[in-house]
Design a protein around this motif. Structure first.
Motif, PDB file in Angstrom:
ATOM      1  N   GLY A  18       0.813  -1.217   0.000  1.00  0.00           N
ATOM      2  CA  GLY A  18       0.000   0.000   0.000  1.00  0.00           C
ATOM      3  C   GLY A  18       0.842   1.261   0.000  1.00  0.00           C
ATOM      4  O   GLY A  18       0.538   2.230  -0.701  1.00  0.00           O
ATOM      5  N   THR A  22       0.986   3.905  -3.066  1.00  0.00           N
ATOM      6  CA  THR A  22       0.573   5.286  -2.774  1.00  0.00           C
ATOM      7  C   THR A  22       1.675   6.269  -3.120  1.00  0.00           C
ATOM      8  O   THR A  22       1.429   7.333  -3.700  1.00  0.00           O
ATOM      9  CB  THR A  22       0.188   5.410  -1.291  1.00  0.00           C
ATOM     10  OG1 THR A  22      -0.898   4.520  -1.013  1.00  0.00           O
ATOM     11  CG2 THR A  22      -0.237   6.834  -0.957  1.00  0.00           C
ATOM     12  N   ALA A  60      -6.556   2.952  -7.254  1.00  0.00           N
ATOM     13  CA  ALA A  60      -7.722   2.213  -6.771  1.00  0.00           C
ATOM     14  C   ALA A  60      -7.560   0.719  -7.043  1.00  0.00           C
ATOM     15  O   ALA A  60      -7.885  -0.123  -6.196  1.00  0.00           O
ATOM     16  CB  ALA A  60      -8.994   2.746  -7.438  1.00  0.00           C
ATOM     17  N   VAL A  63      -4.777  -0.684  -4.506  1.00  0.00           N
ATOM     18  CA  VAL A  63      -5.203  -0.915  -3.124  1.00  0.00           C
ATOM     19  C   VAL A  63      -6.312  -1.963  -3.063  1.00  0.00           C
ATOM     20  O   VAL A  63      -6.459  -2.670  -2.052  1.00  0.00           O
ATOM     21  CB  VAL A  63      -5.643   0.400  -2.422  1.00  0.00           C
ATOM     22  CG1 VAL A  63      -4.470   1.358  -2.309  1.00  0.00           C
ATOM     23  CG2 VAL A  63      -6.823   1.053  -3.121  1.00  0.00           C
ATOM     24  N   SER A  64      -7.098  -2.078  -4.150  1.00  0.00           N
ATOM     25  CA  SER A  64      -8.118  -3.118  -4.200  1.00  0.00           C
ATOM     26  C   SER A  64      -7.489  -4.501  -4.093  1.00  0.00           C
ATOM     27  O   SER A  64      -8.082  -5.435  -3.526  1.00  0.00           O
ATOM     28  CB  SER A  64      -8.917  -3.001  -5.500  1.00  0.00           C
ATOM     29  OG  SER A  64      -9.779  -4.109  -5.670  1.00  0.00           O
ATOM     30  N   VAL A  99     -10.508   1.577   6.190  1.00  0.00           N
ATOM     31  CA  VAL A  99     -10.795   0.508   5.227  1.00  0.00           C
ATOM     32  C   VAL A  99     -12.017   0.868   4.380  1.00  0.00           C
ATOM     33  O   VAL A  99     -12.142   0.412   3.240  1.00  0.00           O
ATOM     34  CB  VAL A  99     -10.988  -0.840   5.962  1.00  0.00           C
ATOM     35  CG1 VAL A  99     -11.409  -1.951   4.996  1.00  0.00           C
ATOM     36  CG2 VAL A  99      -9.703  -1.245   6.669  1.00  0.00           C
ATOM     37  N   VAL A 102     -10.861   2.249   1.116  1.00  0.00           N
ATOM     38  CA  VAL A 102     -10.343   1.209   0.220  1.00  0.00           C
ATOM     39  C   VAL A 102     -11.496   0.385  -0.349  1.00  0.00           C
ATOM     40  O   VAL A 102     -11.507   0.039  -1.535  1.00  0.00           O
ATOM     41  CB  VAL A 102      -9.341   0.305   0.972  1.00  0.00           C
ATOM     42  CG1 VAL A 102      -8.752  -0.737   0.028  1.00  0.00           C
ATOM     43  CG2 VAL A 102      -8.224   1.141   1.586  1.00  0.00           C
ATOM     44  N   HIS A 106     -12.554  -0.030  -4.238  1.00  0.00           N
ATOM     45  CA  HIS A 106     -12.729  -1.340  -4.854  1.00  0.00           C
ATOM     46  C   HIS A 106     -14.065  -1.417  -5.601  1.00  0.00           C
ATOM     47  O   HIS A 106     -14.133  -1.921  -6.732  1.00  0.00           O
ATOM     48  CB  HIS A 106     -12.666  -2.427  -3.778  1.00  0.00           C
ATOM     49  CG  HIS A 106     -13.047  -3.788  -4.260  1.00  0.00           C
ATOM     50  ND1 HIS A 106     -12.166  -4.624  -4.911  1.00  0.00           N
ATOM     51  CD2 HIS A 106     -14.233  -4.462  -4.190  1.00  0.00           C
ATOM     52  CE1 HIS A 106     -12.785  -5.755  -5.223  1.00  0.00           C
ATOM     53  NE2 HIS A 106     -14.032  -5.689  -4.786  1.00  0.00           N
TER      54      HIS A 106
END
Length: 302
Positions: A18, A22, A60, A63-64, A99, A102, A106
């Motif tokens: 992550g 990022t 996106a 992190v998904s 979360v 995130v 997702h």
């Protein structure tokens, strides 16, 4: 994928994944923002904005992947997300953890315009993330306490005026505006302090939501009322840590697609009748969320 590793190593791997995603994508967006700032040609700026949004969508997806790296999270989704990257939508969502962001990424990464969040002004100073969000035109909001307004009455309504200014930017960019109506993350301590009428939620704040609908209601195609439930969560444990450690096994999602009708647009601050109506409408949505959360928790504990 990494379920065979001990929990500390899963936490480390997920955290590095992550953080690196990022950092790389955040720096890319910042560099694009520099060119956007120094080239004052509208067509070029729009093109750079599209590139920045593309990079944001890449984040996106990155992190998904965290929902699959340590342990494949089971998603139970009731309802559907619109398939329109060129539209305008508002998401209303309960808020329990980082979360949530995130999870919403997702859910929206394939079919929706990239989300914009109303962020606390303090987050601007978070390395990379703050400036990256600024380049993406995410609105930073400064909240004023009752004590501050009492000392400086001119601050009353200042946050609403900031909302108006930020919403103007969204008129030219397909956008999904995400609104955590509770204003802060849910904890049992906050629920008791604020004397919330709900078992698993804080009382929603209607003013900002109503004002955004008033400012952009003609553009919003739909309101997406999303309820997130983490049945594995424990009150003494962080949901973020559960995700990183691979202990987050299930996520329930309820999606209600609500048309933006005339009765949801009005002058919340100067029309008492409309204010009562809108508060009642939003509270009814929160009551439904609360019942759904309880149903999931009851089902999972059988």
């Amino acid at each position: 994928m990494l379920h065979f590793l001990p929990a500390p190593l899963r936490v480390l791997f997920n955290f590095l994944w992550g953080a690196i995603a990022t950092a790389v994508i955040g720096i890319t967006i910042i560099v694009l923002g520099i060119f956007k700032f120094i080239i004052p040609i509208p067509a070029v700026q729009r093109f750079i904005s599209r590139l920045a949004n593309g990079a944001f969508r890449g984040w996106a997806y990155a992190v998904s992947a965290m929902f699959r790296i340590s342990y494949s999270v089971e998603w139970f989704v009731e309802g559907d997300i619109p398939n329109d990257r060129n539209g305008w939508f508002m998401i209303l969502c309960n808020h329990m953890s980082w979360v949530d962001i995130v999870a919403l990424m997702h859910l929206s990464r394939k079919n929706l315009p990239m989300p914009r969040f109303f962020l606390k002004q303090e987050l601007f100073w978070v390395p990379i993330i703050g400036v990256g969000c600024w380049v993406l035109d995410m609105p930073f909001m400064k909240r004023y306490s009752k004590e501050q307004i009492a000392k400086r009455p001119e601050l009353k309504g200042k946050d609403i005026e900031t909302t108006r200014e930020k919403c103007e930017k969204f008129r030219n960019i397909p956008t999904t505006v995400i609104n955590f109506c509770e204003g802060t993350r849910f904890t049992e301590q906050k629920r008791q302090q604020k004397q919330s009428a709900y078992r698993h939620l804080l009382t929603p704040k209607a003013g900002g939501t109503s004002f955004t609908l008033q400012a952009m209601g003609n553009q919003f195609q739909e309101i997406l009322d999303i309820t997130l439930v983490y049945p594995d969560r424990q009150s003494n444990r962080s949901i973020v840590l559960d995700l990183l450690a691979g202990r987050l096994k299930k996520i329930y999602v309820y999606i209600d697609r609500i048309p933006v009708t005339d009765d949801l647009r009005g002058d919340y601050f100067n029309d008492p009748e409309f204010r009562d109506h809108f508060q009642s409408w939003l509270n009814s949505r929160w009551q439904l969320k609360d019942e759904r959360i309880q149903e999931v928790l009851d089902r999972e504990t059988l």
